[in-house]
Design a protein around this motif. Structure first.
Motif, short mmCIF file in Angstrom:
data_model
loop_
_atom_site.label_atom_id
_atom_site.label_comp_id
_atom_site.label_asym_id
_atom_site.label_seq_id
_atom_site.Cartn_x
_atom_site.Cartn_y
_atom_site.Cartn_z
N LEU A 80 31.50 1.99 -53.42
CA LEU A 80 31.62 2.50 -52.07
C LEU A 80 30.67 1.69 -51.20
CD1 LEU A 80 32.97 4.62 -50.21
CD2 LEU A 80 30.89 6.00 -50.54
N GLN A 81 31.23 0.78 -50.43
CA GLN A 81 30.44 -0.01 -49.51
C GLN A 81 30.35 0.75 -48.19
OE1 GLN A 81 28.79 -3.10 -49.86
NE2 GLN A 81 27.98 -2.54 -47.86
N MET A 82 29.12 1.07 -47.82
CA MET A 82 28.90 1.86 -46.60
C MET A 82 28.17 0.99 -45.59
SD MET A 82 27.83 5.54 -48.25
CE MET A 82 26.28 4.93 -48.92
N ASN A 83 28.73 0.85 -44.43
CA ASN A 83 28.12 0.08 -43.35
C ASN A 83 27.86 0.98 -42.15
OD1 ASN A 83 28.37 -2.34 -44.87
ND2 ASN A 83 30.49 -2.59 -44.16
N SER A 84 27.02 0.50 -41.26
CA SER A 84 26.69 1.23 -40.03
C SER A 84 26.30 2.68 -40.33
CB SER A 84 27.89 1.21 -39.07
OG SER A 84 28.26 -0.11 -38.76
N LEU A 85 25.43 2.83 -41.30
CA LEU A 85 25.01 4.17 -41.70
C LEU A 85 24.20 4.84 -40.60
CD1 LEU A 85 24.14 3.45 -45.41
CD2 LEU A 85 25.82 5.12 -44.61
N GLN A 86 24.38 6.13 -40.48
CA GLN A 86 23.69 6.94 -39.48
C GLN A 86 22.94 8.08 -40.17
OE1 GLN A 86 23.57 5.91 -36.31
NE2 GLN A 86 24.80 4.18 -37.04
N PRO A 87 21.95 8.65 -39.52
CA PRO A 87 21.20 9.75 -40.15
C PRO A 87 22.10 10.88 -40.63
CG PRO A 87 20.03 8.97 -38.22
CD PRO A 87 21.35 8.24 -38.24
N GLU A 88 23.21 11.12 -39.97
CA GLU A 88 24.11 12.19 -40.41
C GLU A 88 24.85 11.85 -41.69
OE1 GLU A 88 23.96 10.78 -37.41
OE2 GLU A 88 25.96 10.26 -36.64
N ASP A 89 24.72 10.62 -42.16
CA ASP A 89 25.29 10.24 -43.46
C ASP A 89 24.35 10.58 -44.62
OD1 ASP A 89 26.52 7.34 -41.81
OD2 ASP A 89 27.73 9.05 -42.48
N THR A 90 23.18 11.06 -44.31
CA THR A 90 22.23 11.45 -45.34
C THR A 90 22.81 12.57 -46.19
OG1 THR A 90 20.30 10.76 -44.07
CG2 THR A 90 19.95 12.43 -45.78
N ALA A 91 22.87 12.35 -47.50
CA ALA A 91 23.47 13.33 -48.41
C ALA A 91 23.33 12.83 -49.84
CB ALA A 91 24.96 13.52 -48.08
N VAL A 92 23.65 13.71 -50.75
CA VAL A 92 23.83 13.31 -52.15
C VAL A 92 25.29 12.91 -52.31
CG1 VAL A 92 23.81 14.03 -54.55
CG2 VAL A 92 21.99 14.80 -53.01
N TYR A 93 25.51 11.70 -52.78
CA TYR A 93 26.86 11.18 -52.97
C TYR A 93 27.20 11.23 -54.46
CZ TYR A 93 26.96 9.52 -48.16
OH TYR A 93 26.97 9.46 -46.79
N SER A 94 28.35 11.83 -54.75
CA SER A 94 28.78 11.98 -56.13
C SER A 94 30.17 11.37 -56.30
CB SER A 94 28.84 13.45 -56.53
OG SER A 94 27.58 14.07 -56.40
N CYS A 95 30.40 10.81 -57.47
CA CYS A 95 31.75 10.31 -57.75
C CYS A 95 32.45 11.26 -58.72
CB CYS A 95 31.71 8.89 -58.30
SG CYS A 95 30.75 8.64 -59.80
N ALA A 96 33.75 11.26 -58.64
CA ALA A 96 34.55 12.19 -59.44
C ALA A 96 35.85 11.51 -59.85
CB ALA A 96 34.84 13.46 -58.65
N GLN A 122 21.20 10.04 -54.20
CA GLN A 122 20.74 10.41 -52.86
C GLN A 122 20.76 9.20 -51.93
OE1 GLN A 122 19.51 13.52 -51.53
NE2 GLN A 122 19.62 12.38 -49.62
N VAL A 123 21.36 9.37 -50.78
CA VAL A 123 21.31 8.37 -49.72
C VAL A 123 20.61 9.01 -48.53
CG1 VAL A 123 22.63 6.94 -48.12
CG2 VAL A 123 23.39 7.19 -50.49
N THR A 124 19.54 8.40 -48.09
CA THR A 124 18.78 8.90 -46.96
C THR A 124 18.76 7.83 -45.87
OG1 THR A 124 17.38 10.25 -48.39
CG2 THR A 124 16.58 9.83 -46.16
N VAL A 125 19.24 8.18 -44.69
CA VAL A 125 19.29 7.23 -43.59
C VAL A 125 18.25 7.63 -42.56
CG1 VAL A 125 20.75 6.11 -41.87
CG2 VAL A 125 21.76 6.95 -44.01
#
Length: 127
Positions: A80-96, A122-125
């Motif tokens: 998962l390539q994430m660009n232009s991350l913002q503080p609201e993208d802060t979360a625990v990311y899980s794959c399923a 955990q992704v923290t922006v």
């Protein structure tokens, strides 16, 4: 099947981050893999999914072209390539992973659809 998510960390607003979901077990190529995220105090949210076969991709409405999901079936990894991350993208990311076959453009999009889960990263922006 076992899944392991990795790649999380601290990112400055506007920056990129790439997450990886490594899978064990055979027939990885035949399954749909997705990313979900959950921020503190919020419900789990669908981020993106990539189906088996030609690898049709799907994204949550909030992504707005910022994220790209891809898979390497030989390595059994979904990125998962994430660009232009913002503080609201802060979360625990899980794959399923979901073993169900979906016809046409149908795809699994809620947590209950998925059979196996990784532990989350955990992704923290920061702003």
């Amino acid at each position: 099947v076992q899944l392991q998510a990795s790649g999380g960390g601290l990112v400055q607003a506007g920056g990129p981050r790439r997450l990886s979901c490594s899978a064990s077990g055979r027939a990885f190529i035949s399954y749909t893999v997705a990313w979900f995220r959950q921020a503190p105090g919020k419900a789990r949210e669908f981020v993106s999914a990539i189906k088996y076969g030609i690898g049709t991709t799907y994204y949550g409405d909030f992504v707005k072209g910022r994220f790209t999901i891809s898979r390497d079936n030989d390595k059994k990894i979904v990125y998962l390539q994430m660009n232009s991350l913002q503080p609201e993208d802060t979360a625990v990311y899980s794959c399923a992973l979901d073993r169900t076959y979906y016809s046409g453009l149908d795809y699994p999009k809620v947590a209950a659809d998925f059979d196996y889960w990784g532990q989350g990263t955990q992704v923290t922006v920061s702003s």
